[in-house]
Design a protein around this motif. Structure first.
Motif, short mmCIF file in Angstrom:
data_model
loop_
_atom_site.label_atom_id
_atom_site.label_comp_id
_atom_site.label_asym_id
_atom_site.label_seq_id
_atom_site.Cartn_x
_atom_site.Cartn_y
_atom_site.Cartn_z
N UNK B 1 -10.85 8.15 -1.18
CA UNK B 1 -9.10 7.95 -1.62
C UNK B 1 -10.24 6.93 -3.32
N UNK B 2 -9.53 7.68 -4.76
CA UNK B 2 -9.94 6.36 -5.74
C UNK B 2 -9.19 5.72 -5.66
N UNK B 3 -9.27 4.55 -6.44
CA UNK B 3 -8.30 3.80 -7.15
C UNK B 3 -7.01 3.98 -7.61
N UNK B 4 -7.55 4.64 -8.00
CA UNK B 4 -6.02 5.96 -9.01
C UNK B 4 -4.99 5.63 -7.53
N UNK B 8 -1.53 4.67 -6.82
CA UNK B 8 0.05 5.76 -6.51
C UNK B 8 0.33 5.70 -5.00
N UNK B 9 -0.17 5.66 -4.24
CA UNK B 9 0.06 5.81 -3.46
C UNK B 9 0.94 4.67 -3.01
N UNK B 10 0.25 3.35 -2.76
CA UNK B 10 0.75 1.94 -2.48
C UNK B 10 2.32 1.94 -3.13
N UNK B 18 -1.25 1.12 2.17
CA UNK B 18 -1.38 -0.64 1.46
C UNK B 18 -2.07 -1.51 2.23
N UNK B 19 -2.19 -0.57 3.83
CA UNK B 19 -3.19 -1.16 4.09
C UNK B 19 -5.15 -0.83 4.04
N UNK B 20 -5.11 0.02 3.43
CA UNK B 20 -6.75 0.66 2.76
C UNK B 20 -6.07 -1.10 1.81
N UNK B 59 4.22 -1.26 -9.18
CA UNK B 59 4.79 -0.06 -9.84
C UNK B 59 4.12 -0.53 -11.36
N UNK B 60 4.38 -2.08 -11.75
CA UNK B 60 4.28 -2.43 -12.83
C UNK B 60 2.92 -2.64 -13.58
N UNK B 61 1.46 -2.65 -12.86
CA UNK B 61 0.38 -2.84 -12.94
C UNK B 61 0.57 -1.25 -14.34
#
Lengths: 509, 181
Positions: B1-4, B8-10, B18-20, B59-61
């Motif tokens: 899974x890419x960072x982006x 997105x999933x977070x 989130x755990x990841x 989401x503000x990042x």
């Protein structure tokens, strides 16, 4: 002596690669405080549990009701359905029973006529008739009893041959009345079926007259001589047999008629068989915090990647609402256990014996692998080596051939349909691997020894379908499968289940 | 899974993501929390709060600058927030300017644990200033804004922090030597 350094630089260098793994429990504490998350998971789980229970209750209720109703409807729906298959099918039955009675009866009469001794036979037979009629149509009791009374009377006066003949004649008479009654009774539920009934009525009343005549004849014959009575009885038999044939014909006609009706009805019925290939993302999880691998992983965070299940199912519609289906699916599941240290190398051999796990069969039988939960180490005091070491994951992959056997009850029967599904599956293990995932590298370390080759599951679900045409449907079925007997020797409470959202096309034929 | 994808999933509050994310960054952020806190427990509290803030504000990042940098700023801000809450009226520090002398020291086997320990023992504001300036590359101007002090105070606090640290290191070494003799 070492060089003198600016104090800032000393700290910068030391802290450059400083990483400290926080305590294992940290994440669960954070997770708990995250808004909506944990709660959601719980409610989803709760929903599945409640949903499963509700589905089962609903399933049993509906099956029970439908079975119960079908029993009742056999009796109650006759007058309503009229002229239909159900209705006419019993009326010949009814007439058949009375008909059989007369056959038996006349045989008995002829016997008594020829041998003039088989009184008991007559009595037995007539009581049999009585019973038969009672069983077939309870309404006729009164009148049949009358007949029985007359029979009893004859029974008491059976000391000589003359009275025997009289008795047999009376028997015939009483039989004719019971017969009449029986036909009357059989008429009752089938008043609408004029054709069949009138035909039967005619023939029966005809036979009654004939019987009555014959009985008077036998009476007279009995007074004259026993021989003639034998002849008469024979004659009577032959006449009755002719009438029987007439009856038979009319009954056969009636049966033929209903057959036509049934055929017509069947043509309108929807196809009962269907076949549907399906595919589903499945997610494996468990109730309870155990681990199938080793108890030291009980507390570790566990997760699962969504994997796929494919299969095909055939179903047969038992009724318009209930379907029985069987299938074959290939299903792959996996579970990852986080925060596991995995070491490999020959030098591990000796040390790892301590950490060896009974439920793991290491690849090649070697002991070059050791796995342990990072929770086993106290972060605050553990050596730097471990703090800097990234803990990895242990991934267990297992696959089955699944054979589900399920009942489907249709709750909403429209273009868009809703079904409640319940049943069970049998699983045959066909894949079993254990991987260590450290920093993105996955290494096969062996397989689990505690997965049973055959296991089961209890399945509950909700099916939704949409009919594209008369033959084609698309379905979507979220299913909950609670696994039974999947793992041996699991640590702590580990009750696995998986959830799948099955979608597919079904074809009716 | 890419960072982006992970981010997105977070944002969608996907539990696995989130755990990841936690797994990926916990140790980096925890080291930061340890430096900025008085002790292990406080560091844990800060890490806890940091991650709650991260998941609430992810989401503000804005994808400008490194994600790790963004996370670290949140961790530092969490520590500063705690300092601001704790700062009392009688937390009087001598504001007089001290010369920023070059303090040199022998780099013998000083364990990281020891160095971390003496940082944690520093008075709150000294610790913050020293961390911000010496270890995390903030300027005095930035520090003065962050913790609402003057640039001069920041400088003097830094100098005092260095002095304390130096003294402690020297004491420690003297101790070691006396033990070895």
């Amino acid at each position: 002596m070492s060089d003198k350094k600016h104090i800032d630089r000393l700290f910068q260098e030391k802290f450059k690669d400083f990483e400290a793994v926080p305590n294992e429990a940290m994440w669960s504490r954070i997770e708990k405080d995250l808004p909506g998350k944990k709660k959601k998971r719980r409610t989803v789980l709760l929903w599945w549990q409640l949903g499963g229970v509700a589905a089962v209750i609903l399933l049993f209720l509906t099956i029970g009701i439908s079975v119960f109703n079908s029993e009742n409807s056999n009796n109650q729906e006759f007058p309503v359905v009229n002229t239909d298959a159900n209705n006419s099918s019993t009326s010949p039955d009814g007439s058949n029973t009375t008909f059989d009675g007369t056959i038996k009866d006349t045989n008995a009469i002829s016997d008594s006529g020829s041998k003039t001794s088989n009184q008991n036979d007559i009595i037995v037979d007539s009581s049999e008739i009585k019973q038969g009629i009672n069983n077939a149509e309870g309404v006729a009791n009164k009148k049949v009893n009358k007949g029985a009374v007359s029979l009893n009377n004859t029974n008491s006066t059976t000391s000589n041959a003359y009275s025997k003949e009289v008795a047999s004649a009376k028997v015939v008479a009483s039989n004719s009345t019971t017969e009449k009654n029986a036909t009357k009774v059989s008429e009752k539920p089938t008043i609408e079926k004029d054709k069949v009934n009138s035909a039967i009525k005619e023939t029966i009343s005809g036979s009654n007259n004939a019987l009555a005549n014959k009985s008077s004849k036998t009476k007279a014959a009995a007074i004259d001589a026993t021989n003639t009575s034998v002849e008469d009885n024979k004659l009577l038999n032959s006449e009755i047999s002719v009438e029987e044939e007439i009856k038979k014909q009319s009954i056969q006609e009636a049966i033929a008629q209903q057959d036509d009706l049934i055929n017509e009805k069947e043509k309108d019925e929807p196809s009962r068989w269907s076949i549907s290939p399906n595919v589903a993302p499945v997610y494996f999880s468990s109730i309870g915090q155990g681990s199938p691998i080793n108890e030291q992983f009980n507390e570790n965070t566990k997760g699962s990647n969504v994997s796929m299940s494919y299969g095909i199912a055939g179903s047969y519609a038992i009724s318009s609402r209930v379907k029985l289906r069987v299938g074959v699916n290939s299903v792959n599941l996996n579970q990852t256990t986080a925060d596991v240290f995995a070491f490999s190398g020959t030098e591990i051999g000796g040390a790892s014996r301590m950490a060896r796990m009974d439920n793991v069969d290491y690849k090649g039988g070697s002991s070059n692998y050791a796995i342990m939960s990072s929770a086993m180490m106290n972060r605050a005091v553990s050596p730097e080596l471990f703090n800097s070491e990234l803990s990895g994951e242990l991934e267990q992959r297992f696959g089955f051939i699944e054979v589900p056997l399920e009942l489907e009850y249709r709750v909403l029967d429209k273009k868009f349909g809703v079904n409640v599904i319940g049943g069970f599956s049998t699983f045959f293990l066909n894949n079993n691997e254990l991987y260590a995932d450290v920093q993105g590298n996955s290494t096969l370390i062996g397989e689990a020894t505690n997965i049973n080759t055959t296991s089961f599951s209890a399945n509950f679900g909700l099916g939704m379908d949409y009919s594209l045409s008369k033959q084609w449907n698309i379905n979507l079925e979220p299913m909950f499968k609670y696994q039974i007997n999947t793992f041996n020797n699991t640590s702590s409470e580990f009750r696995p289940f998986f959830i799948g959202v099955y979608s597919g096309l079904s074809f009716k034929f | 899974m890419s960072l982006n994808q992970l981010i997105e999933n977070c944002i969608k509050r996907d539990a696995k993501a989130q755990s990841q994310l936690y797994k990926q960054y916990a140790s980096k952020l925890f080291s930061l929390c340890l430096k900025y806190s008085r002790n292990y427990t406080e560091a844990e509290d800060n890490l806890h709060e940091t991650f709650l803030t991260v998941f609430n504000k992810i989401s503000q990042y804005n994808h400008k600058g490194s994600f790790e940098g963004w996370l670290k700023r949140i961790a530092i801000n969490t520590a500063l927030q705690k300092y601001r809450e704790h700062v009392g009226v009688f937390d009087i520090v001598n504001e007089e300017s001290i010369e920023d002398v070059n303090i040199e020291i022998n780099d013998d086997e000083l364990s990281l644990d020891f160095l971390l320990g003496i940082i944690q023992e520093l008075p709150d504001r000294y610790r913050l200033v020293f961390n911000l300036y010496a270890l995390d590359g903030y300027s005095h101007a930035e520090i003065s804004e962050l913790i609402d002090i003057s640039v001069g105070t920041s400088k003097s606090n830094l100098a005092r922090a260095r002095m304390i640290l130096k003294t402690k290191i020297e004491e420690y070494k003297a101790n070691l030597n006396s033990q070895s003799i």
